[in-house]
Design a protein around this motif. Structure first.
Motif, PDB file in Angstrom:
ATOM      1  N   VAL A   7      48.674  49.674  43.360  1.00 22.55           N
ATOM      2  CA  VAL A   7      48.307  48.427  43.111  1.00 22.55           C
ATOM      3  C   VAL A   7      49.528  47.434  44.063  1.00 22.55           C
ATOM      4  O   VAL A   7      50.426  47.166  43.610  1.00 22.55           O
ATOM      5  CB  VAL A   7      48.251  48.258  41.498  1.00 22.55           C
ATOM      6  CG1 VAL A   7      48.066  46.653  41.402  1.00 22.55           C
ATOM      7  CG2 VAL A   7      47.388  49.158  41.106  1.00 22.55           C
ATOM      8  N   GLY A  11      46.460  42.477  45.843  1.00 19.09           N
ATOM      9  CA  GLY A  11      45.321  43.154  45.080  1.00 19.09           C
ATOM     10  C   GLY A  11      45.143  42.464  43.589  1.00 19.09           C
ATOM     11  O   GLY A  11      44.061  42.258  43.461  1.00 19.09           O
ATOM     12  N   ARG A  14      43.667  39.087  44.028  1.00 16.37           N
ATOM     13  CA  ARG A  14      42.537  38.882  44.375  1.00 16.37           C
ATOM     14  C   ARG A  14      41.752  39.354  43.384  1.00 16.37           C
ATOM     15  O   ARG A  14      40.426  38.563  43.098  1.00 16.37           O
ATOM     16  CB  ARG A  14      42.287  39.881  45.500  1.00 16.37           C
ATOM     17  CG  ARG A  14      40.911  39.966  46.183  1.00 16.37           C
ATOM     18  CD  ARG A  14      40.681  38.426  46.733  1.00 16.37           C
ATOM     19  NE  ARG A  14      39.413  38.287  47.272  1.00 16.37           N
ATOM     20  CZ  ARG A  14      38.659  37.179  47.543  1.00 16.37           C
ATOM     21  NH1 ARG A  14      39.029  36.039  47.020  1.00 16.37           N
ATOM     22  NH2 ARG A  14      37.465  37.283  48.308  1.00 16.37           N
ATOM     23  N   ARG A  15      41.940  40.221  42.519  1.00 19.81           N
ATOM     24  CA  ARG A  15      41.191  40.617  41.308  1.00 19.81           C
ATOM     25  C   ARG A  15      41.182  39.551  40.379  1.00 19.81           C
ATOM     26  O   ARG A  15      40.199  39.255  39.803  1.00 19.81           O
ATOM     27  CB  ARG A  15      41.898  41.958  40.838  1.00 19.81           C
ATOM     28  CG  ARG A  15      41.134  42.216  39.382  1.00 19.81           C
ATOM     29  CD  ARG A  15      41.890  43.412  38.724  1.00 19.81           C
ATOM     30  NE  ARG A  15      40.985  44.217  37.550  1.00 19.81           N
ATOM     31  CZ  ARG A  15      41.293  43.669  36.429  1.00 19.81           C
ATOM     32  NH1 ARG A  15      42.179  42.639  36.080  1.00 19.81           N
ATOM     33  NH2 ARG A  15      40.616  44.118  35.478  1.00 19.81           N
ATOM     34  N   HIS A  52      35.261  46.979  45.341  1.00 20.07           N
ATOM     35  CA  HIS A  52      36.473  47.603  45.093  1.00 20.07           C
ATOM     36  C   HIS A  52      37.030  47.425  43.773  1.00 20.07           C
ATOM     37  O   HIS A  52      37.954  48.334  43.598  1.00 20.07           O
ATOM     38  CB  HIS A  52      37.495  47.324  46.363  1.00 20.07           C
ATOM     39  CG  HIS A  52      38.957  47.547  46.197  1.00 20.07           C
ATOM     40  ND1 HIS A  52      39.218  49.030  46.776  1.00 20.07           N
ATOM     41  CD2 HIS A  52      40.085  46.860  45.962  1.00 20.07           C
ATOM     42  CE1 HIS A  52      40.648  49.067  46.702  1.00 20.07           C
ATOM     43  NE2 HIS A  52      41.158  47.977  46.210  1.00 20.07           N
ATOM     44  N   TYR A  53      36.923  46.384  43.262  1.00 20.23           N
ATOM     45  CA  TYR A  53      37.766  46.117  42.263  1.00 20.23           C
ATOM     46  C   TYR A  53      36.734  46.477  40.655  1.00 20.23           C
ATOM     47  O   TYR A  53      37.185  46.810  39.523  1.00 20.23           O
ATOM     48  CB  TYR A  53      37.916  44.509  42.010  1.00 20.23           C
ATOM     49  CG  TYR A  53      38.991  44.173  42.932  1.00 20.23           C
ATOM     50  CD1 TYR A  53      40.594  44.555  43.041  1.00 20.23           C
ATOM     51  CD2 TYR A  53      38.723  43.733  44.463  1.00 20.23           C
ATOM     52  CE1 TYR A  53      41.329  44.447  43.709  1.00 20.23           C
ATOM     53  CE2 TYR A  53      39.703  43.508  45.094  1.00 20.23           C
ATOM     54  CZ  TYR A  53      40.937  43.813  45.003  1.00 20.23           C
ATOM     55  OH  TYR A  53      41.862  43.709  46.077  1.00 20.23           O
ATOM     56  N   PHE A  54      35.391  46.102  41.079  1.00 20.12           N
ATOM     57  CA  PHE A  54      34.409  45.972  39.909  1.00 20.12           C
ATOM     58  C   PHE A  54      33.075  46.821  40.312  1.00 20.12           C
ATOM     59  O   PHE A  54      32.547  46.450  41.327  1.00 20.12           O
ATOM     60  CB  PHE A  54      33.840  44.919  39.222  1.00 20.12           C
ATOM     61  CG  PHE A  54      35.209  43.923  38.753  1.00 20.12           C
ATOM     62  CD1 PHE A  54      35.962  44.326  37.755  1.00 20.12           C
ATOM     63  CD2 PHE A  54      35.726  43.169  39.574  1.00 20.12           C
ATOM     64  CE1 PHE A  54      37.195  43.723  37.393  1.00 20.12           C
ATOM     65  CE2 PHE A  54      37.038  42.241  39.325  1.00 20.12           C
ATOM     66  CZ  PHE A  54      37.531  42.701  38.096  1.00 20.12           C
ATOM     67  N   ASP A  59      31.746  45.709  34.289  1.00 18.50           N
ATOM     68  CA  ASP A  59      32.984  45.923  34.444  1.00 18.50           C
ATOM     69  C   ASP A  59      33.672  44.465  34.443  1.00 18.50           C
ATOM     70  O   ASP A  59      34.892  44.101  33.938  1.00 18.50           O
ATOM     71  CB  ASP A  59      33.392  46.551  35.846  1.00 18.50           C
ATOM     72  CG  ASP A  59      32.954  48.194  35.934  1.00 18.50           C
ATOM     73  OD1 ASP A  59      32.988  48.434  34.717  1.00 18.50           O
ATOM     74  OD2 ASP A  59      32.719  48.445  37.064  1.00 18.50           O
TER      75      ASP A  59
END
Length: 227
Positions: A7, A11, A14-15, A52-54, A59
């Motif tokens: 992580v 990242g 961005r999330r 990539h994140y959700f 989510d």
């Protein structure tokens, strides 16, 4: 807190940006009927970047709900460990809740209105956090009762009254309106702590008060406090 392996700072940032944009969609009422593809377009990210994140809409909602409740609990724990008078802490619970409704109405909508079909484990995690937060608030009210700043009463009922004031404000309160969130919180606190009866009418006998240990029943079971 150490980051998980793999992580990156970029990242994490961005999330957080994606979650913030999702909150804006929720605030505009443009989230519930959208697909992941249209959400990616609205957030100005590629589909692969979003996935990539959700992986799905739930989510996103789960992350918003989880982080909001975790933040509330962390703040409440810090407040309870501050050593300040409990009556001040009770007032701050009301103030902070109204401020959150004012600053981040989408987070409240995500928690109370946009609950999607999460897997059972996720809902159990959210419900456990809701119970923890409610019990911490009730313990704070009990602290004020013990110190003598609030008369003996049912701390759960007082806590529910505070949460009801906060939660209903999301439907009508406008930060650009005649009341600031601070003014609204102050007005609510005066009604809760001092009451609305005039000095004359405070001496008039009323109905039998609710005993402190009364078993209060709530009609709306979805939003009832945990037992």
């Amino acid at each position: 807190m150490a980051r998980k392996p793999g992580v990156t700072v970029a990242g994490v940032r961005r999330r957080a940006q994606i979650l913030h944009k999702a909150e804006e969609l929720i605030a505009r009422g443009a989230f519930q009927d959208m697909t992941m593809e249209s959400i990616a377009d609205a957030l100005d990210v590629s589909k692969s970047g979003l996935y990539h994140y959700f992986k799905q809409k739930d989510d996103l909602l789960f992350a918003i709900r989880l982080e909001t409740l975790t933040g509330l609990i962390t703040h409440q724990r810090e407040r309870m460990n501050s050593g300040r008078p409990y009556v001040d802490l009770v007032r701050e619970m009301l103030y902070d809740g109204i401020k959150l409704v004012s600053d981040s109405p989408a987070k409240y909508r995500a928690i109370f209105e946009l609950k999607m079909k999460s897997i059972a484990e996720r809902e159990e995690e959210i419900q456990a956090l809701e119970r923890d937060y409610f019990h911490m608030m009730a313990a704070t009210v009990q602290g004020a009762i013990d110190e003598g700043s609030i008369r003996p009463t049912d701390p759960r009922l007082v806590t529910q009254a505070i949460l009801s004031m906060i939660n209903h404000a999301q439907y009508w309160f406008k930060p650009s309106g005649r009341l600031s969130h601070r003014a609204l919180a102050d007005a609510y606190w005066e009604m809760l702590f001092i009451g609305v009866a005039s000095e004359e009418w405070r001496t008039v006998p009323t109905a039998t008060p609710i005993p402190r240990a009364a078993n209060v029943e709530f009609i709306n079971t979805e939003h009832s406090p945990p037992s």
